[in-house]
Design a protein around this motif. Structure first.
Motif, mmCIF file in Angstrom:
data_model
loop_
_atom_site.group_PDB
_atom_site.id
_atom_site.type_symbol
_atom_site.label_atom_id
_atom_site.label_comp_id
_atom_site.label_asym_id
_atom_site.label_seq_id
_atom_site.Cartn_x
_atom_site.Cartn_y
_atom_site.Cartn_z
ATOM 1 N N PRO A 1 14.490 -6.917 -9.910
ATOM 2 C CA PRO A 1 13.361 -7.828 -9.770
ATOM 3 C C PRO A 1 12.070 -7.084 -9.433
ATOM 4 C CG PRO A 1 14.660 -7.875 -7.785
ATOM 5 C CD PRO A 1 15.401 -6.992 -8.752
ATOM 6 N N LEU A 2 10.937 -7.784 -9.532
ATOM 7 C CA LEU A 2 9.627 -7.197 -9.276
ATOM 8 C C LEU A 2 9.452 -6.942 -7.785
ATOM 9 C CD1 LEU A 2 7.699 -9.668 -11.581
ATOM 10 C CD2 LEU A 2 8.066 -7.243 -12.053
ATOM 11 N N ARG A 3 9.059 -5.694 -7.451
ATOM 12 C CA ARG A 3 8.907 -5.325 -6.038
ATOM 13 C C ARG A 3 7.808 -4.282 -5.880
ATOM 14 N NH1 ARG A 3 14.588 -3.046 -6.043
ATOM 15 N NH2 ARG A 3 14.142 -3.347 -8.238
ATOM 16 N N VAL A 4 7.193 -4.301 -4.694
ATOM 17 C CA VAL A 4 6.352 -3.209 -4.228
ATOM 18 C C VAL A 4 7.043 -2.628 -2.997
ATOM 19 C CG1 VAL A 4 4.093 -2.503 -3.350
ATOM 20 C CG2 VAL A 4 4.252 -4.312 -5.062
ATOM 21 N N VAL A 5 7.320 -1.338 -3.026
ATOM 22 C CA VAL A 5 8.050 -0.686 -1.938
ATOM 23 C C VAL A 5 7.098 0.251 -1.208
ATOM 24 C CG1 VAL A 5 10.056 0.712 -1.324
ATOM 25 C CG2 VAL A 5 10.163 -0.809 -3.303
ATOM 26 N N ILE A 6 6.957 0.057 0.106
ATOM 27 C CA ILE A 6 6.049 0.857 0.927
ATOM 28 C C ILE A 6 6.864 1.650 1.938
ATOM 29 C CG2 ILE A 6 3.985 0.831 2.375
ATOM 30 C CD1 ILE A 6 3.506 -2.056 1.397
ATOM 31 N N ASP A 7 6.663 2.955 1.961
ATOM 32 C CA ASP A 7 7.311 3.830 2.939
ATOM 33 C C ASP A 7 6.294 4.199 4.012
ATOM 34 O OD1 ASP A 7 9.981 4.090 1.988
ATOM 35 O OD2 ASP A 7 9.220 5.279 0.321
ATOM 36 N N PHE A 8 6.544 3.770 5.252
ATOM 37 C CA PHE A 8 5.703 4.107 6.397
ATOM 38 C C PHE A 8 6.316 5.309 7.107
ATOM 39 C CE2 PHE A 8 2.844 0.464 6.631
ATOM 40 C CZ PHE A 8 3.516 -0.507 5.889
ATOM 41 N N LYS A 9 5.605 6.438 7.111
ATOM 42 C CA LYS A 9 6.111 7.649 7.739
ATOM 43 C C LYS A 9 6.076 7.518 9.258
ATOM 44 C CE LYS A 9 5.425 12.667 7.851
ATOM 45 N NZ LYS A 9 4.587 13.796 7.395
ATOM 46 N N ASN A 10 7.153 7.974 9.921
ATOM 47 C CA ASN A 10 7.240 8.000 11.374
ATOM 48 C C ASN A 10 6.850 6.646 11.974
ATOM 49 O OD1 ASN A 10 7.759 9.233 13.873
ATOM 50 N ND2 ASN A 10 5.598 9.687 14.189
ATOM 51 N N THR A 11 7.514 5.596 11.496
ATOM 52 C CA THR A 11 7.183 4.236 11.917
ATOM 53 C C THR A 11 8.449 3.457 12.239
ATOM 54 O OG1 THR A 11 5.204 4.229 10.523
ATOM 55 C CG2 THR A 11 6.035 2.090 11.212
ATOM 56 N N VAL B 1 9.402 -0.952 3.728
ATOM 57 C CA VAL B 1 9.199 -2.389 3.577
ATOM 58 C C VAL B 1 9.156 -2.726 2.083
ATOM 59 C CG1 VAL B 1 7.664 -4.341 4.015
ATOM 60 C CG2 VAL B 1 7.963 -2.573 5.762
ATOM 61 N N VAL B 2 9.953 -3.696 1.680
ATOM 62 C CA VAL B 2 10.005 -4.140 0.291
ATOM 63 C C VAL B 2 9.334 -5.508 0.189
ATOM 64 C CG1 VAL B 2 11.490 -4.699 -1.671
ATOM 65 C CG2 VAL B 2 12.146 -2.881 -0.073
ATOM 66 N N VAL B 3 8.313 -5.602 -0.660
ATOM 67 C CA VAL B 3 7.632 -6.877 -0.919
ATOM 68 C C VAL B 3 8.146 -7.403 -2.252
ATOM 69 C CG1 VAL B 3 5.419 -8.040 -1.185
ATOM 70 C CG2 VAL B 3 5.596 -6.038 0.324
ATOM 71 N N GLU B 4 8.961 -8.439 -2.211
ATOM 72 C CA GLU B 4 9.517 -9.023 -3.434
ATOM 73 C C GLU B 4 8.548 -10.046 -4.001
ATOM 74 O OE1 GLU B 4 14.267 -8.561 -2.326
ATOM 75 O OE2 GLU B 4 13.437 -10.514 -2.868
ATOM 76 N N LEU B 5 8.357 -10.000 -5.322
ATOM 77 C CA LEU B 5 7.373 -10.852 -5.990
ATOM 78 C C LEU B 5 8.053 -11.833 -6.937
ATOM 79 C CD1 LEU B 5 4.798 -8.071 -6.947
ATOM 80 C CD2 LEU B 5 4.838 -9.457 -4.859
ATOM 81 N N ASN B 6 7.410 -12.999 -7.110
ATOM 82 C CA ASN B 6 7.900 -13.990 -8.065
ATOM 83 C C ASN B 6 7.354 -13.775 -9.465
ATOM 84 O OD1 ASN B 6 9.657 -15.645 -6.498
ATOM 85 N ND2 ASN B 6 7.870 -16.443 -5.423
#
Length: 459
Positions: A57-67, A99-104
């Motif tokens: 599915p459609l996603r934006v995946v953000i990796d936050f370093k040392n978080t 953090v994964v932001v799932e989109l419709n």
């Protein structure tokens, strides 16, 4: 008693220091409007981040370093229709948060950090440009699979989640430091233990792999303890490794032999392992997955398992030979070679039928000069770099399906060199580094020829 109290106080102070040094997500705000949806991550400190997008599915995946990932994403309020949900996924490092932001439906992401400004502190802003037609979602970009999943059974949702989790994964390299614990391996003339040399090189290789975006290392052993040879490929399989590199140092009764070599599994041992796997019926489910549960005919199950196992073994052995040749090419710039082609042997650590596996002998510890070299930190670094470069070259050419590298390769463009063009000119035109163009095309020089077709990597 006093010493114990001091130790406890020091440990408490160190824990507080580490926690204080780690960034935190203190809040998340989702603000939808007609043209875009803005998601603001409130942070305790300046965010260090990378991101990528995925489909199906459609996603934006953000990796936050040392978080820290302690913030509860389930508390985030969302009144819009673009963002389906926010969730955590497994980060590359334990100290980070993914953090994964799932989109419709499809949306173009833009991310940027903002410094403190009253009444807000540090922030990371994610703007999602909504792909709409006449104020309505574009049917061609709507994630129909997601809406259908909402009305399907829980079992179907589990299958969707499992398939999606394999599409954003790193290439996993299992690194095996030979010997360990009560098994010191070979011992050099000056008393150097092979087990210490192999672990030192393995840790250097681990650091290089983990520092490369899209790759992740696992260690079969991370300290000085014994691990049976048969256990090592089992660890790699449980961690779903794409490659196993076992590191050793050779030895002989005379001090003269020297040089590195690479070993792969012999055909005779491979045939033996195929037979052993087929005799253990519980292994069939590992090969067939869920299909084994619906096959009522045991003879059909065995036939399918045997076919898949044979294909897997053929692929693993072919990959091992290809990778072995690349390791030899890299090693010859660091040390002399004892064998100039991959050698076949019956070695237990190489017996995984579904994971390409090589054993690298970094030199003869029984040779006084090579023992001295192996005790030199920079030399061990160069040996690790040779193995890393070989693995990187191989996976850039044939990245495993479902990995970030496979997605990057699918996006690559090609360019036919014309008169007057150079690598630096092409790098400027396509907004990529010269080194990345050279890497994508396995170029050892900056010279290109007219008519040459180059792969241009994605930015």
């Amino acid at each position: 008693m006093v010493r114990s109290v001091i130790t406890v106080l020091v440990l408490c102070f160190m824990t507080q220091f580490v926690n204080a040094a780690q960034n935190k997500i203190s809040g998340i705000r989702v603000s939808p409007d007609s043209s875009k949806t803005r998601i603001v991550f409130d942070m305790n400190g300046a965010p260090e981040f990378t991101y990528f997008t995925l489909k199906k599915p459609l996603r934006v995946v953000i990796d936050f370093k040392n978080t820290s990932d302690s913030f509860k994403l389930s508390t985030v309020k969302n009144s819009g229709s673009l963002v389906r949900k926010l969730r955590y996924s497994t980060p590359k490092r334990a100290t980070s948060a993914r953090v994964v932001v799932e989109l419709n439906r499809s949306a173009e992401p833009t991310l940027f950090a903002m410094p403190p400004e009253q009444p807000y502190g540090h922030r990371l802003v994610l703007d999602l440009a909504d792909n709409l037609k006449d104020g309505k979602p574009d049917p061609s970009t709507t994630a129909n699979s997601l809406s259908s999943a909402n009305t399907s059974s829980s079992k179907q949702r589990v299958i969707l989640d499992e398939s999606s989790s394999t599409r954003d994964r790193d290439i996993i390299v299992a690194i095996d430091a030979g010997h360990g614990g009560q098994d010191p391996g070979s011992i050099g003339p000056s008393g150097t233990f092979e087990k210490h040399i192999t672990l030192s090189i393995a840790k250097r290789l681990q650091a290089m792999v983990d520092a490369e975006p899209g790759m992740r290392a696992i260690m079969t052993r991370s300290g000085d303890y014994y691990l049976s040879p048969n256990k090592r490929p089992e660890i790699a399989r449980k961690k779903k490794a794409d490659l196993l590199i076992s590191i050793h140092a050779d030895a002989f009764t005379q001090p003269e032999p020297r040089g590195g070599s690479v070993w792969v599994l012999s055909m005779r041992r491979a045939d033996t392992e195929l037979g052993r796997w087929m005799e253990r019926t519980e292994r069939h489910s590992e090969l067939l997955g869920g299909a084994a549960e619906v096959i009522s005919d045991k003879s059909s199950e065995r036939y399918l398992a045997e076919t898949i196992l044979g294909l897997s073994m053929d692929h693993s052995m072919a990959t091992s030979h290809d990778l072995g040749n690349k390791v030899i090419e890299e090693l010859k710039a660091v040390t002399s070679l004892h064998k100039r082609k991959p050698q076949a042997a019956s070695l237990a650590v190489l017996t995984s039928p579904d994971i390409p596996s090589i054993l690298v002998e970094v030199g003869f510890i029984s040779n006084p000069q090579e023992e001295k070299n192996l005790n030199w930190s920079k030399y061990r670094e160069r040996l690790a770099k040779a193995m890393f470069n070989a693995a990187k070259r191989y996976f850039r050419q044939v990245p495993p399906d479902g990995t970030l590298w496979a997605a990057e390769k699918a996006k690559n463009r090609t360019h036919k060199v014309r008169s007057g063009e150079s690598l630096s000119l092409l790098a400027q035109r396509y907004n990529v580094r010269v080194s990345r163009i050279k890497e994508a095309n396995n170029l050892n020089t900056d010279v290109v020829r007219i008519g040459q077709v180059l792969t241009i990597p994605s930015t």
